[in-house]
Design an enzyme around this catalytic site. Structure first.
Site, short mmCIF file in Angstrom:
data_model
loop_
_atom_site.label_atom_id
_atom_site.label_comp_id
_atom_site.label_asym_id
_atom_site.label_seq_id
_atom_site.Cartn_x
_atom_site.Cartn_y
_atom_site.Cartn_z
N ASN A 1 6.73 7.36 3.15
CA ASN A 1 6.76 8.23 1.98
C ASN A 1 7.58 9.47 2.29
OD1 ASN A 1 4.56 7.28 -0.22
ND2 ASN A 1 3.84 6.74 1.83
N HIS B 1 0.85 -1.19 0.00
CA HIS B 1 0.00 0.00 0.00
C HIS B 1 0.88 1.24 0.00
CE1 HIS B 1 -3.21 2.81 0.92
NE2 HIS B 1 -4.07 1.84 0.73
N HIS B 2 0.41 2.27 -0.72
CA HIS B 2 1.18 3.52 -0.80
C HIS B 2 1.30 4.20 0.57
CE1 HIS B 2 3.31 6.47 -2.97
NE2 HIS B 2 2.58 6.51 -4.06
N ALA B 3 0.42 3.89 1.50
CA ALA B 3 0.55 4.43 2.85
C ALA B 3 1.78 3.87 3.56
CB ALA B 3 -0.70 4.12 3.67
#
Length: 473
Positions: A307, A140-142
């Protein structure tokens, strides 16, 4: 002493909130390693993947959320973790060509990850043509940006020592990590004080990047030209990929005094120009505003799963027909974007949002995510990879294919990844509105070929000129 609670940053949590606002999107990113066969026995491979993946603490942690977003989600250990849920096996229908692999990648990536479990999966894909198999890592991008996700995939390789991004991203480009800001408490009365402290801290920072912030704001408020590449998306995906020789790209960049990223973006603009014409739409100067993430990851944080990106929002020159003029326009526009402070402004603003009480940013993101987004048409992200060939359980990694997500009205997205002697473009697209994703991929490769032909012609002309000077001398 109880372990320190690890909250998501505002940016990390923003990917969860963006996903929550549209049931049609899955904000997972990933990569595919295509390997020489035959594939190892699945049970043995699963054990190896488990051993190597579980060195990352996020591999066995789940998200704990709070009612009304009063506090940012936090990572906690999953007491019921089972590797079986995360390492999966599938096989392609014959003949197992690239089209079959790309369809399987799209099918895997379009399904959302289960938030009741750690936010990653690893798929072993057998049945590829030419006695090959593949390994797909999905996160997941999170949990990770492009560099962090790529490091997770490369971490499965036999010798991770050769796969360091720190060698290709200088410390001078990425400042050391700032200490994380204190997280706001549950008492709304404290939010006023937190906001005042944010204002005093961010005020000085904003002065350093006011120009860049103004550029970003103006870009976000200015709608792009109407395009079939922008609009609502469904829940099905198409995936495609193309690769070009890194030597060719480097030769182009050297011949015309640009960067590798300039060449890649010029080739993307070439393909989108052709696609607009193919779709009966006239390319305009404002047809392709592009979100270009920029890493701000420090060299000592390459293995941290989160990120750390800023952004630029250039207009790619799809209205320019000449390939060389298009490349020079891309180079000039990115130079202006960098000098204007867009990258610094984006980084500072993203960092500063962590000082705002989380409920304010969470509710704002959810509100804005529900509004139509017409200013940015696509996203193009470029991640540098290892130049040395890799292996997994002794099997040579032939190709590494990046996988971007699509969301927020982007019907297409492109991820670029360098590996060994290849520069690979991975394209994700909405199934119903971007059926020409393979043509988009082919168009990018064709754009590089056109520029390389011009570069070699320029090189021959220069060599002839040098010979004439020597003969006259």
């Amino acid at each position: 002493m109880a372990p320190k609670v690890q909250h998501l940053t505002t940016l990390d949590a923003g990917f969860l909130q963006l996903e929550d606002t549209d049931r049609h999107i899955s904000l997972a990113i990933g990569g595919v390693a295509v390997l020489a066969g035959p594939a190892p026995e699945f049970g043995v491979l699963r054990d190896l993947i488990g051993t190597r993946c579980l060195t990352n603490p996020r591999a066995t942690q789940v998200l704990r959320t709070h009612p009304l977003d009063l506090v940012a989600p936090e990572w906690v250990d999953d007491p019921t973790f089972d590797l079986i849920h995360h390492v999966r096996h599938t096989a392609l229908p014959q003949p197992g060509d690239d089209a079959a692999l790309f369809a399987e990648v799209a099918s895997i990536m379009e399904r959302r990850l289960d938030r009741e479990r750690p936010l990653w999966e690893c798929w072993v894909i057998e049945g590829l043509a030419q006695d090959r198999w593949a390994l797909l890592v999905k996160v997941h991008h999170a949990l990770a940006d492009g560099i962090a996700a790529s490091n997770l995939l490369i971490g499965l390789c036999d010798d991770t020592g050769v796969a360091s991004f720190a060698s290709s991203i200088g410390a001078a480009q990425h400042p050391s990590r700032r200490p994380g800001p204190p997280m706001p408490g549950l008492n709304p009365l404290d939010w006023v004080g937190d906001s005042v402290r944010f204002g005093l801290s961010a005020g000085k920072l904003a002065l350093r990047a006011a120009g860049g912030a103004a550029e970003i704001t103006a870009s976000m408020l200015r709608p792009a030209a109407r395009s079939s590449f922008n609009g609502p998306i469904g829940d099905l995906r198409r995936y495609s990929s193309t690769a070009v020789k890194m030597h060719d790209v480097e030769e182009i960049a050297h011949a015309f005094g640009t960067t590798i990223n300039d060449v890649a973006l010029a080739a993307v603009a070439d393909s989108y120009r052709a696609a607009l014409l193919r779709r009966g739409q006239q390319p305009r100067p404002d047809s392709l505003r592009t979100l270009v993430p920029v890493s701000v990851r420090a060299t000592d944080a390459m293995d941290v799963s989160d990120n750390r990106v800023s952004l630029m929002l250039p207009l790619l020159p799809v209205d320019t027909a000449d390939p060389l003029q298009r490349l020079r326009a891309v180079h000039d526009r990115l130079t202006v974007a960098k000098s204007s402070g867009q990258r610094q402004a984006g980084s500072i603003l993203l960092w500063a949002t962590n000082l705002i009480p989380f409920p304010v940013t969470a509710w704002t993101v959810r509100l804005l995510s529900r509004l139509p987004q017409r200013s940015v048409v696509t996203v193009v992200t470029n991640v540098p990879g290892p130049r040395q060939p890799l292996t997994i359980m002794g099997h040579k990694v032939i190709h590494l294919l990046p996988i971007p997500p699509i969301a927020a009205g982007f019907r297409t997205g492109i991820a670029i990844f360098s590996y060994a002697d290849e520069l690979t473009f991975g394209l994700m697209a909405d199934f119903d509105t971007a059926a020409d994703v393979d043509e988009l991929a082919t168009g990018i490769a064709r754009g590089v070929q056109r520029l390389h032909k011009l570069a070699t012609s320029t090189g021959r002309s220069r060599r002839k000129g040098d010979l004439l000077l020597l003969s006259n001398g």
